[in-house]
Design an enzyme around this catalytic site. Structure first.
Site, PDB file in Angstrom:
ATOM      1  N   ALA A   1       6.953  -5.119  -5.388  1.00 43.33           N
ATOM      2  CA  ALA A   1       7.608  -4.581  -4.200  1.00 43.33           C
ATOM      3  C   ALA A   1       6.655  -3.596  -3.513  1.00 43.33           C
ATOM      4  CB  ALA A   1       8.938  -3.942  -4.566  1.00 43.33           C
ATOM      5  N   SER A   2       7.180  -2.513  -2.968  1.00 43.39           N
ATOM      6  CA  SER A   2       6.342  -1.610  -2.160  1.00 43.39           C
ATOM      7  C   SER A   2       5.410  -0.729  -2.974  1.00 43.39           C
ATOM      8  CB  SER A   2       7.236  -0.742  -1.274  1.00 43.39           C
ATOM      9  OG  SER A   2       7.852  -1.537  -0.280  1.00 43.39           O
ATOM     10  N   THR A   3       5.501  -0.738  -4.307  1.00 43.07           N
ATOM     11  CA  THR A   3       4.529   0.034  -5.091  1.00 43.07           C
ATOM     12  C   THR A   3       3.120  -0.507  -4.888  1.00 43.07           C
ATOM     13  OG1 THR A   3       4.787  -1.343  -7.084  1.00 43.07           O
ATOM     14  CG2 THR A   3       6.283   0.527  -6.831  1.00 43.07           C
TER      15      THR A   3
ATOM     16  N   LYS B   1       1.769  -1.045  -2.176  1.00 45.48           N
ATOM     17  CA  LYS B   1       1.184  -0.430  -0.984  1.00 45.48           C
ATOM     18  C   LYS B   1       0.194   0.682  -1.333  1.00 45.48           C
ATOM     19  CE  LYS B   1       5.211  -1.683   1.775  1.00 45.48           C
ATOM     20  NZ  LYS B   1       6.501  -1.250   2.364  1.00 45.48           N
TER      21      LYS B   1
ATOM     22  N   SER C   1       7.791   3.533   3.767  1.00 48.30           N
ATOM     23  CA  SER C   1       7.515   2.194   3.251  1.00 48.30           C
ATOM     24  C   SER C   1       7.581   1.144   4.361  1.00 48.30           C
ATOM     25  CB  SER C   1       8.518   1.853   2.137  1.00 48.30           C
ATOM     26  OG  SER C   1       8.011   0.880   1.273  1.00 48.30           O
TER      27      SER C   1
END
Length: 597
Positions: free
Chosen positions: A399-401, A403, A448
């Site tokens: 997921a957004s980790t 990024k 995010s």
């Protein structure tokens, strides 16, 4: 590419040299290997066939991540990563976290992988229909079969059982649906004989055929035939598998012939060959039964084996054991390839010399209502604390980790700089007000903002992204076909253990990135600080059909000069968000780090 498809392809390729090796050994040492050993060599072939369907946890663990070998209690930290937190005034909490997520959906394009899977499933379905048809025919045979009552024939049957030292009771039936005898069943073998042989067959022919079918029982061929059918069903597309199965069937019959021949005199062996010629051309119509029948080409090989039969000597047994051991070692040599493919959803192991505490950590209360795991690494003590170790090694979408690293890649590529990371909003409507404005790295990380990082990826390019993922050993390193969603749609995967390992390596700049870029990323992760304590982290949420099904929180906390790295992942049918994972982490950190409580 899905982990199963990758495993299937890799195993299909490994089969080629492995099968070639078996055939070469059989050809070169044909006269020096007993029929039983030649048949037994194929057992490893079936193990390879089964690898794609094994759980990732069944595979052999690989070595620790290369960058983790340099970590330890005395590792020196990057000075730029040790910011002065004394001037901070906000409290240590996760209140600053903004959790934004949109439903993930697979790419609309129809890829080669999709086509292959559709064709493969269709083929499996067709083969299943054929197997079911054969099973229904066998059910008809079972319904027509009657236990053999002829006392003379039963005496021959029991005599054959004694000759083969078979003590387990084996049901013996007669039926009008067969032309030649068969041994069928999975856990309980049964022998079925044509009625005409029961009534008209000579005692000698009956004895030979019963010995052969009972030899199938003693070799447990009735059970192994299940694997024959599974191989036909799931590897219907692989011509080498079909060829190998024919070879295995022939070796199986020759091995049974050899078992019988050891019990016969030289004259009886000639008669056994005549019986084989007379009855063995009648092949069984059932795909899951072993019988005396063989195709003409295989029958010739069986006759040659009878004519040249010699009893197995101790020297032959020893040679056979050595050859089998050699093939087994080759098989073990193949397992790294198979393990890599089979463990795409399973991470590499941590440093075996580290202090691992995965038994005393009970977070069931904190994790109530969620499945998941928690990993904490205490750098000063070189100690790991792990909750749900198996899940901690399971790879899932980051997921957004992700990024965190996407931002670093963009900085390293010069797409943005620490001084100028501004990207203008193009006016597209988004579900969150925070996304509908110009962004910098700081604001995009805090909210995010997907479109910001999608824009960065478009400028970095697929090739360069792949190079960066490989450089830092990021999970399964798979981007897939859609650059706009690979970290959300399950293409890219990483485990909690790998998240922590990466955070450690990032903190110490083990990858050799520019220090100013690392500092910029670290600053974008800053959540709270108070005195000599600071918390850095990033959440991530997977939303499916409007429900949060997986939440991440990864990062590190600095406490009076000591650094602790963590990764939390929670999973559920709903409400499993990154912000919820952060709240759980805040509670757990206070529980595990006394100075935070």
């Amino acid at each position: 590419m899905s982990s199963f498809l990758l495993r299937l392809i890799v195993c299909s390729l490994v089969l080629i040299p492995f099968t070639g090796l078996l055939l070469i050994i059989k050809r070169i040492f044909h006269k020096k290997l007993s029929a039983g050993i030649q048949y037994a060599l194929w057992s490893l072939f079936f193990v390879i066939l089964a690898f794609p369907f094994f759980s990732a946890n069944f595979t052999i663990r690989l070595q620790a991540l290369p960058f983790h070998a340099s970590l330890g209690p005395n590792a020196s930290a990057n000075t730029l990563f040790r910011s002065n937190t004394a001037s901070r005034t906000i409290s240590l909490s996760t209140e600053k976290i903004k959790d934004f997520a949109v439903s993930s959906s697979p790419s609309g394009s129809f890829s080669f992988e999709d086509l292959f899977l559709v064709v493969w499933v269709a083929g499996v379905f067709i083969m299943l229909i054929a197997a079911v048809r054969s099973w229904l025919l066998f059910r008809r045979l079972q319904a027509s079969a009657m236990p053999v009552q002829n006392q003379q024939v039963l005496e021959i049957f029991h005599s054959c059982c004694r000759e083969l030292s078979i003590k387990k009771k084996i049901p013996f039936y007669s039926t009008a649906f067969l032309k030649s005898p068969i041994c069928a069943g999975i856990f309980q073998p049964k022998i079925y004989f044509p009625i005409r042989l029961i009534s008209d067959g000579s005692k000698q022919d009956l004895r030979f055929m019963l010995l052969h079918e009972l030899a199938h029982c003693s070799q447990r061929d009735h059970f192994y035939h299940l694997f024959f059918n599974l191989a036909r069903i799931f590897y219907w597309f692989h011509p080498l598998v079909w060829f190998a199965l024919r070879e295995i069937r022939c070796d199986r019959e020759i091995a049974c012939d050899s078992v019988v021949l050891r019990l016969l005199t030289s004259e009886e062996r000639k008669s056994y060959g005549n019986t084989l010629i007379q009855f063995a051309q009648n092949l069984s119509m059932f795909s899951f039964a072993a019988g005396i029948g063989s195709p003409v080409k295989q029958l010739k090989r069986r006759i040659i084996n009878i004519a040249a039969f010699e009893s197995t000597t101790n020297q032959k047994k020893l040679f056979g054991f050595l050859i089998y051991s050699f093939v087994f070692l080759v098989f073990v040599g193949c397992t790294p390839l198979l393990s890599i493919s089979a463990s795409e959803d399973n991470d590499m192991d941590y440093d075996s010399e580290s202090n691992i505490d995965s038994e005393s950590l009970d977070l069931s209360k904190e994790m109530k209502g969620y499945e998941g795991s928690f990993v904490l690494y205490d750098e000063q003590k070189d100690q790991w604390k792990i909750y749900q170790e198996e899940k901690a090694h399971q790879r899932i979408s980051p997921a957004s980790t992700y990024k965190i690293y996407d931002a670093l890649f963009a900085l390293e590529s010069g797409i943005i700089t620490p001084e100028n990371s501004h990207i203008a909003w193009n006016g597209t409507s988004y579900p969150f007000e925070e996304w509908e404005q110009d962004q910098t790295l700081q604001t995009a990380m805090e909210s995010s903002v997907n479109w910001y990082f999608q824009d960065l990826d478009a400028h970095i390019g697929r090739s360069k992204l792949q190079t960066y993922l490989k450089k830092i050993h990021y999970g399964n390193q798979s981007i897939g076909t859609d650059l706009s969603s690979y970290w959300l749609d399950g293409e890219l995967k990483i485990s909690p253990m790998e998240q922590v390992n990466l955070m450690i390596a990032l903190y110490h700049n083990d990858f050799g990135f520019h220090e100013k870029n690392l500092y910029a990323v670290k600053q974008s992760l800053a959540l709270s600080a108070s005195g000599q304590t600071a918390l850095y982290g990033k959440t991530g949420t997977i939303m499916e059909e409007g429900k949060n099904t997986s939440g991440w929180f990864v990062g590190y906390v600095e406490v009076s000069g000591h650094t602790y790295y963590f990764a939390a992942n929670i999973q559920g049918k709903s409400h499993a968000s990154g912000s919820q994972a952060a709240k759980i982490t805040e509670t757990v950190l206070a529980k595990l780090i006394p100075s935070l409580s």
